[in-house]
Design a protein around this motif. Structure first.
Motif, mmCIF file in Angstrom:
data_model
loop_
_atom_site.group_PDB
_atom_site.id
_atom_site.type_symbol
_atom_site.label_atom_id
_atom_site.label_comp_id
_atom_site.label_asym_id
_atom_site.label_seq_id
_atom_site.Cartn_x
_atom_site.Cartn_y
_atom_site.Cartn_z
ATOM 1 N N TYR A 1 0.287 -1.181 -0.019
ATOM 2 C CA TYR A 1 0.243 0.162 -0.257
ATOM 3 C C TYR A 1 0.949 1.377 -0.355
ATOM 4 C CZ TYR A 1 -3.358 -4.096 1.718
ATOM 5 O OH TYR A 1 -3.980 -4.628 2.427
ATOM 6 N N HIS B 1 3.710 1.584 -1.475
ATOM 7 C CA HIS B 1 5.084 1.836 -3.055
ATOM 8 C C HIS B 1 4.406 2.023 -4.175
ATOM 9 C CE1 HIS B 1 7.583 1.120 -0.168
ATOM 10 N NE2 HIS B 1 7.484 0.344 0.272
ATOM 11 N N THR C 1 -0.034 1.444 -6.933
ATOM 12 C CA THR C 1 -1.466 1.803 -6.931
ATOM 13 C C THR C 1 -1.696 1.016 -7.556
ATOM 14 O OG1 THR C 1 -1.066 3.923 -8.564
ATOM 15 C CG2 THR C 1 -0.759 4.378 -6.229
ATOM 16 N N GLU C 2 -3.198 0.952 -7.174
ATOM 17 C CA GLU C 2 -4.365 -0.341 -8.255
ATOM 18 C C GLU C 2 -3.752 0.232 -9.553
ATOM 19 O OE1 GLU C 2 -8.106 1.557 -7.051
ATOM 20 O OE2 GLU C 2 -7.755 3.271 -7.904
ATOM 21 N N GLU C 3 -3.488 0.834 -10.500
ATOM 22 C CA GLU C 3 -2.935 0.545 -11.244
ATOM 23 C C GLU C 3 -2.355 -1.005 -12.106
ATOM 24 O OE1 GLU C 3 -2.822 3.494 -10.140
ATOM 25 O OE2 GLU C 3 -4.738 4.601 -10.859
ATOM 26 N N ALA D 1 -5.708 3.107 -3.921
ATOM 27 C CA ALA D 1 -5.443 5.037 -5.012
ATOM 28 C C ALA D 1 -4.453 5.800 -4.101
ATOM 29 C CB ALA D 1 -6.943 6.155 -4.951
ATOM 30 N N ALA D 2 -4.065 6.554 -5.093
ATOM 31 C CA ALA D 2 -2.710 7.132 -4.522
ATOM 32 C C ALA D 2 -2.951 7.987 -4.312
ATOM 33 C CB ALA D 2 -2.461 7.940 -6.048
ATOM 34 N N SER D 3 -3.926 8.391 -3.772
ATOM 35 C CA SER D 3 -4.651 9.459 -2.737
ATOM 36 C C SER D 3 -4.797 8.198 -0.943
ATOM 37 C CB SER D 3 -6.087 10.264 -2.274
ATOM 38 O OG SER D 3 -6.664 8.980 -2.083
ATOM 39 N N ARG E 1 -2.764 6.105 -0.540
ATOM 40 C CA ARG E 1 -1.056 5.959 -0.974
ATOM 41 C C ARG E 1 -0.725 6.395 0.696
ATOM 42 N NH1 ARG E 1 2.427 6.283 -5.699
ATOM 43 N NH2 ARG E 1 1.558 8.726 -5.051
ATOM 44 N N ASP E 2 -0.595 8.321 0.053
ATOM 45 C CA ASP E 2 -0.302 9.064 0.641
ATOM 46 C C ASP E 2 -0.398 9.620 1.784
ATOM 47 O OD1 ASP E 2 1.247 9.329 -1.665
ATOM 48 O OD2 ASP E 2 -0.625 11.504 -2.280
ATOM 49 N N GLU F 1 12.562 5.317 -0.269
ATOM 50 C CA GLU F 1 11.039 5.755 -0.959
ATOM 51 C C GLU F 1 11.062 6.957 0.716
ATOM 52 O OE1 GLU F 1 7.947 4.887 -2.253
ATOM 53 O OE2 GLU F 1 9.094 3.105 -4.015
#
Ligand SMILES: [Zn+2]
Length: 479
Positions: free
Chosen positions: A289, A291, A293-295, A313-315, A317-318, A371
């Motif tokens: 989660y 490193h 995203t769902e893509e 989603a990226a949001s 992850r952030d 990261e």
């Protein structure tokens, strides 16, 4: 005469015991490094005698001591990974790694203690599960191990054994909300959590709501969307959110302290953050989660990334990275549940029958350091907190584990913060033979790993004997 004979016997007996036990660790002085703890860093030398750290400070070499030059290196407590699967789950999940191959990967990645999820055989009571899996760990493991005993059916007999788990030094229980045994036994799980709260036992809980999952999967199947491209939609964020809210409510009802495993979404994290002020609610996330995203689920290799719950989603992850930095996410765990590439890419797998789990033990720390710390999202002290200290505190291992201090176990990783390497499948020590992170260039890599004073990883090679890992007894946990 008799007194001299006694002394001779005592000396001989001591020698015999020393030879019969594990090879005595070398006397070590780790010199010139920077000791990193969760609450601060200092330039300091570290002296190791036997299995423990005996001095930290400005130290001169003693005679007969091996001096390890740590100039330019960080000296950190070995990783304490609270969540691994290194034994089969019934006959359904036969993972690629056992405790031995998992230990190899762990040592090479700077991890020295793991929390294993012990699963019951059909009809087995918790103490029998614990004893059976502990015996397996004692036989096979090189890393030190603690155990979370999974309870699928909280019968009165099972609930009565919660106090016995604590007395046996393994005060944690795993509960799975999405499994079919959860809903019919809801009242039993409340009794189980009450017993846990009363006995200093922490509940590790998998938060996904079975009804929401069933509904989402049914809708996708009706539309013919059964391939794993649709995996994220088959286990939506709301299923994690509603289960997390319910787990928090169950903690409030019963007085239990809960530890939410593999948190994947920002919305569930908000619910946890709101509860933290008043309730003992803790959270873990994992590398997938942070490193990805769902893509990742699109395309021919999407199935490699399948875990419960899905990558978001990226949001999300952030939000998880921010949670690690702010302290609302306590730990990062591998959830090492290893399959081979062929097993993960089995073409018969669908959203109705996915194969969850990935291998992570060898590169979790390098990826997180690269990261997180090099990427400016975490300080190195926060890195130590979320990969070692917090876990040790949450599960009753601190200060034996989780810090570099006088009297603590000499579980140490000497870390080169400037070493740049590319992760490669050919270096993977897990029996899975591949890494999701292959091809990624990371900066920050373990140079040497010590487990209780023994050098178990050095110059790229692991050296330890199966069975040298200990099952570590723990104290009952505070809330
Ligand atoms: Zn797991």
């Amino acid at each position: 005469m008799s007194q001299r004979l006694d002394l001779w016997w005592i000396a001989t007996l001591g020698l015999v015991l020393a030879v019969a036990g594990a090879a005595p660790a070398e006397d070590l002085l780790i010199r010139g490094g920077t000791v990193v703890r969760a609450d601060g860093s200092q330039r300091a030398d570290v002296r190791v005698r036997g299995e423990v750290v005996t001095e930290v400070g400005s130290l001169s070499p003693a005679s007969g001591e091996r001096v390890v030059d740590a100039t330019g290196l960080l000296v950190m407590p070995g990783g304490v990974d609270p969540h691994v699967h290194l034994a089969p789950i019934a006959d359904v999940f036969r993972f690629a790694d056992d405790f031995t191959s998992g230990s190899r990967a762990a040592f090479a990645g700077g991890i020295t203690t793991v929390g294993h999820m012990a699963f019951p055989h059909e009809g087995e009571l918790p103490m029998a599960t614990l004893e059976r899996e502990a015996a397996l760990a004692r036989d096979q493991s090189m890393v030190d191990v603690f155990l979370h005993t999974t309870i699928l059916e909280p019968s009165p007999e099972a609930v009565a054994q919660v106090a016995d788990l604590a007395a046996a030094g393994q005060p944690s229980v795993k509960v799975f909300m999405p499994f079919e045994t959860f809903e019919p036994h809801h009242a039993g799980f409340l009794r189980l959590m009450q017993a846990a709260g009363a006995n200093g036992v922490r509940i590790a809980i998998h938060c996904e709501d079975a009804h929401t999952l069933d509904y989402a999967i049914e809708r996708l199947v009706a539309e013919g969307k059964t391939s794993l491209d649709h995996y994220t939609k088959s286990r939506p964020v709301v299923s994690e959110l509603v289960a997390t809210q319910r787990a928090i409510a169950m903690a409030e009802t019963t007085g239990a302290s809960i530890y939410i495993v593999h948190l994947s979404s920002g919305r569930a994290l908000e619910a946890i953050a709101a509860a933290r002020g008043t309730l003992p609610v803790y959270a873990e996330t994992r590398p997938l989660y942070l490193h990805f995203t769902e893509e990742r689920y699109a395309g021919p290799n999407g199935a490699l990334y399948v875990g419960f719950p899905p990558i978001r989603a990226a949001s999300d992850r952030d939000a998880l990275w921010e949670g690690l930095a702010s302290g609302s996410v306590d730990t990062v765990a591998t959830d090492h549940a290893p399959w081979t590439r062929a097993e993960k890419l089995d073409p018969t797998l669908t959203i109705e029958s996915p194969r969850p789990g990935t291998n992570n033990l060898q590169v979790m720390l390098p990826m997180l350091f690269s990261e997180g710390v090099r990427g400016g999202r975490l300080t190195r002290e926060q890195f130590v907190a979320v990969t070692s200290t917090n876990t040790a505190k949450l599960f009753g291992l601190y200060p034996q584990k989780g810090t570099v201090d006088v009297g603590s176990d000499a579980d140490l990783v000497l870390w080169d913060p400037d070493a740049t390497r590319t992760i490669r499948d050919e270096d993977v020590l897990s029996n899975t033979g591949y890494s999701l992170y292959a091809g990624t260039e990371v900066t920050g890599w373990p140079r040497m790993t010590l487990r209780r004073g023994d050098i178990v990883y050095e110059n790229g090679a692991v050296s330890a004997e199966p069975g040298s890992g200990k099952v570590v007894k723990r104290s009952p946990i505070a809330r």
